[in-house]
Design an enzyme around this catalytic site. Structure first.
Site, PDB file in Angstrom:
ATOM      1  CB  SER A   1      -0.959  -0.049   1.200  1.00  0.00           C
ATOM      2  OG  SER A   1      -1.822   1.044   1.152  1.00  0.00           O
TER       3      SER A   1
ATOM      4  CG  ASP B   1      -4.120  -2.638  -4.152  1.00  0.00           C
ATOM      5  OD1 ASP B   1      -4.097  -2.482  -5.387  1.00  0.00           O
ATOM      6  OD2 ASP B   1      -5.091  -2.301  -3.463  1.00  0.00           O
TER       7      ASP B   1
ATOM      8  CG  HIS C   1      -5.687  -2.032   0.158  1.00  0.00           C
ATOM      9  ND1 HIS C   1      -5.049  -1.609  -0.987  1.00  0.00           N
ATOM     10  CD2 HIS C   1      -5.073  -1.404   1.189  1.00  0.00           C
ATOM     11  CE1 HIS C   1      -4.082  -0.766  -0.649  1.00  0.00           C
ATOM     12  NE2 HIS C   1      -4.063  -0.637   0.663  1.00  0.00           N
TER      13      HIS C   1
END
Ligand SMILES: *[C@@H]1O[C@H](CO)[C@@H](O)[C@H](O)[C@H]1NC(C)=O
Ligand SMILES: *[C@@H]1O[C@H](CO)[C@@H](O)[C@H](O)[C@H]1NC(C)=O
Ligand SMILES: *[C@@H]1O[C@H](CO)[C@@H](O)[C@H](O)[C@H]1NC(C)=O
Ligand SMILES: *[C@@H]1O[C@H](CO)[C@@H](O)[C@H](O)[C@H]1NC(C)=O
Ligand SMILES: *[C@@H]1O[C@H](CO)[C@@H](O)[C@H](O)[C@H]1NC(C)=O
Length: 460
Positions: free
Chosen positions: A168, A192, A269
Site C-alpha cells: 500500500s 496494491d 486491498h
C-alpha cells in the site's frame, strides 16, 4: 580506512557470532514492533523507524538491526550476510497503531523460498495518524531506509541485491527509496500501491518504473485504496484489479466505512499481499497475460505472451517475473483471474461457441466440471446478428482435469429461443504452453428442457 573498519567488523562478527550470539539469543528477548497511539504521536517526533532482522539462523526470533556493527549490545546484526540478497519489507498506513498481522508470514515465506536476509521496517509510529498526515511522513521514512541501505552496502551488499517490498503506502515509500538511489536498487514489488493522494502525483513522488532495475506492482483494489494507473515495468491486475472474489463488494464496503469493520473494507486491498504470499509458497503458478484492458482480456483477445514478452509473466520471485524481453516494457498491464481463496491460482480457459443463426436472442450457461468438484459457470448472451462467442474463465484446475461440460438454455421464458444449434463448443487453455489442442464437441441441439451434459474422454 572504511575498508579496514569493514574488515574489522567482519572479523569481529565471524569471531563472536558463534560464541556470543548463540548465548544472546537465549538471553535477549526477540525484537518486535512497537505499538503506538494517536495521542502519543501528537506529542513527540513525527517519525521513528526501527529495523527487524530475520535470517534462516534466527527465523523465529527477530533481532533489532543496528546500523552500528561495533555496538556490542547489538550483536544480532551478525546474522546479516552481505553475500546474500536482502528483502526489505515496508508496511503502509496503520490505522490502529499496531504491528501488521501479515508481516511474519511474508518474512517466513521469503526465508523458505530463498536464503536471504529479511529486514522488516517498523515505522508504525509515523504511520498511525490521519492518513493525510501519514502521507507527509513517507519521504522521511524513505530517507531513513536509504541510510540503512547505504550501511548495507558498506557491509558488502550490492544495490542490485536489494529487493524492496512495499504494501500500500509502503510501495510509495519503496519508490522514493528507489528515487534516492536513482533506480539502481535491484527490484521493487508494490503490493496494491496506495491510490488516495498518489494517483495524480508526479512520478517522482510515487512508485514508477524509474525507481529500480525492475519494478512490478500487483493491483487488487484500484477503485478504492489502491492506485488505478500502472506504476511499474509490469503491472499485474488481479481479476478486474478492483473487486476480488470472496470479498464484500466495494459498494457494501463504503457503507461499512461508517462502522468499525475494517477487515471487510481492506479485503480487496490486502488481496494483492495474500496472492503474493501464495506465489512465494509455490503451490501453483500465478501466470498473467498482457492485455490493454480487462474486457479485452475476458473476451479472449489476449491469449499469448510470446510476441510481447518471450514467455508469460508469473507473480513471484522469478527474475523480471519470468519475462525475457529486453529492454523491459513500461506500464505494461498484465491480467490474471484468481479463485476466492488461497492458493488463488486459476487456469485460464477460453470457451468458444459457434452458433447457427438465431431468430431470437437467447441466453446460455456453460459450466465446466471437474471430478474434484470444481465447477465454473459462464453465461453467454446470444444475439441474432452474431454466431461466434468467446470468453475467458478462470477454472481452479487445468484443462486436462475438466471432465465434462454442461450447457443450459437459460434466460426468461418469453424470449427464450426454443432450440439452439451449436456448430461447436470448444475449450482451450491460455496461454497454451503445452500446445494442447482444444477440446471440442460439435453439432449439438439444445432444447429448453433438461441441461445437456457431455463427458470428455481426456487424452492429455
Ligand atoms: C503491542 O500490542 C500487542 C497486542 O496488545 C502486544 O501483544 C505486544 O506485546 C505489544 N508490543 C509491544 C512492543 O509492546
Ligand atoms: C520503541 O519503544 C522503545 C521503548 O518504549 C523506544 O525506546 C523506541 O524508541 C521505540 N522505537 C520506535 C521505532 O518507535
Ligand atoms: C548501542 O546500542 C544501544 C541500543 O540501541 C544504545 O543505547 C547504545 O548507546 C549504543 N552504543 C554505542 C556505543 O553506540
Ligand atoms: C554467507 O552466504 C554465503 C553464500 O550463501 C555463504 O557461502 C557463506 O558461508 C555465508 N556466510 C556466513 C557467515 O554464514
Ligand atoms: C502454502 O502451501 C501449503 C501446501 O503446499 C498450504 O497448506 C498452505 O495453506 C499454503 N499457504 C498459503 C499462504 O498459501
Amino acid at each position: 580506512m572504511a575498508w579496514k573498519l569493514i574488515q574489522f567488523c567482519t572479523l569481529l562478527l565471524l569471531c563472536t557470532s558463534s560464541v556470543i550470539v548463540s548465548k544472546e539469543v537465549h538471553r535477549t528477548k526477540c525484537a518486535d514492533f512497537n505499538n503506538t497511539t494517536w495521542r502519543e504521536y501528537k506529542q513527540g517526533t513525527k517519525v521513528r523507524v526501527q529495523y527487524l532482522l530475520l535470517t534462516r539462523q534466527n527465523a523465529n526470533c527477530a533481532s533489532l538491526f543496528s546500523q552500528d556493527c561495533l555496538n556490542h549490545t547489538q550483536q544480532h546484526t551478525a546474522f546479516f550476510n552481505s553475500s546474500l540478497p536482502t528483502k526489505v519489507i515496508i508496511h503502509g498506513y496503520r490505522a490502529m497503531g499496531n504491528k501488521p498481522s501479515w508481516v511474519n508470514a511474508l518474512a517466513q515465506a521469503f526465508l523458505q523460498s530463498e536464503d536471504v536476509n529479511v529486514l522488516v521496517v517498523d515505522w508504525v509510529f509515523g504511520a498511525s495518524f490521519a492518513y493525510n498526515l501519514v502521507v507527509e511522513n513517507y519521504k522521511e521514512v524513505a530517507v531513513r531506509i536509504s541510510h540503512l541501505i547505504n550501511q548495507l552496502t558498506t557491509y558488502g551488499s550490492t544495490q542490485e541485491s536489494i529487493h524492496l517490498i512495499g504494501v500500500s503506502l509502503g510501495a510509495h515509500v519503496a519508490g522514493f527509496v528507489g528515487t534516492l538511489f536513482e533506480g539502481k536498487i535491484g527490484r521493487i514489488t508494490g503490493l496494491d500501491p496506495a491510490g488516495p493522494m498518489f494517483k495524480n502525483a508526479d512520478p517522482y513522488d510515487r512508485l514508477d518504473p524509474a525507481d529500480a532495475i525492475f519494478v512490478e506492482a500487483i493491483h487488487s483494489d484500484s477503485d478504492y485504496f489502491g492506485i488505478s494507473i500502472p506504476v511499474g515495468h509490469l503491472d499485474f491486475f488481479l481479476n478486474d484489479g478492483m473487486d476480488q472474489k470472496g470479498c464484500a463488494r466495494s459498494r457494501l464496503a463504503s457503507i461499512l466505512i461508517y462502522f468499525p469493520v475494517y477487515g471487510y473494507m481492506i479485503c480487496d486491498h490486502m488481496r494483492a499481499l495474500h496472492v503474493y504470499l501464495s506465489a512465494l509458497n509455490g503451490s501453483c503458478a500465478l501466470t498473467a497475460l498482457p492485455c490493454s484492458g480487462y474486457e479485452e482480456f475476458l473476451s479472449g483477445r489476449c491469449t499469448t505472451c510470446e510476441e510481447t514478452f518471450g514467455s508469460c509473466p508469473q507473480i513471484g520471485l522469478l527474475k523480471n517475473s519470468g519475462i525475457t524481453m529486453s529492454p523491459l516494457p513500461k506500464h505494461q498491464k498484465v491480467y490474471l483471474l484468481t479463485t476466492s481463496e488461497a492458493p488463488y491460482c486459476a487456469q485460464h480457459i477460453l470457451v468458444e461457441l459457434k452458433v447457427s443463426p438465431l431468430r431470437k436472442s437467447a441466453e446460455v450457461q456453460v459450466t465446466l466440471i471437474s471430478l474434484n468438484g470444481a465447477e465454473t459457470e459462464q453465461k453467454f448472451s446470444l444475439q441474432t446478428d452474431k454466431t461466434t462467442y468467446k470468453k475467458v474463465v478462470g477454472h481452479p484446475v487445468c484443462l486436462c482435469k475438466i471432465d465434462s461440460i454442461e450447457v443450459k438454455n437459460t434466460g426468461a421464458w418469453f424470449y427464450r429461443q426454443g432450440h439452439i444449434l451449436f456448430e461447436s463448443i470448444c475449450i482451450s487453455e491460455i496461454p497454451n504452453k503445452r500446445g494442447i489442442s482444444p477440446l471440442c464437441v460439435e453439432n449439438i441441439n439444445i432444447g429448453r428442457g433438461a441441461p445437456w451434459l457431455y463427458d470428455f474422454v481426456q487424452v492429455c
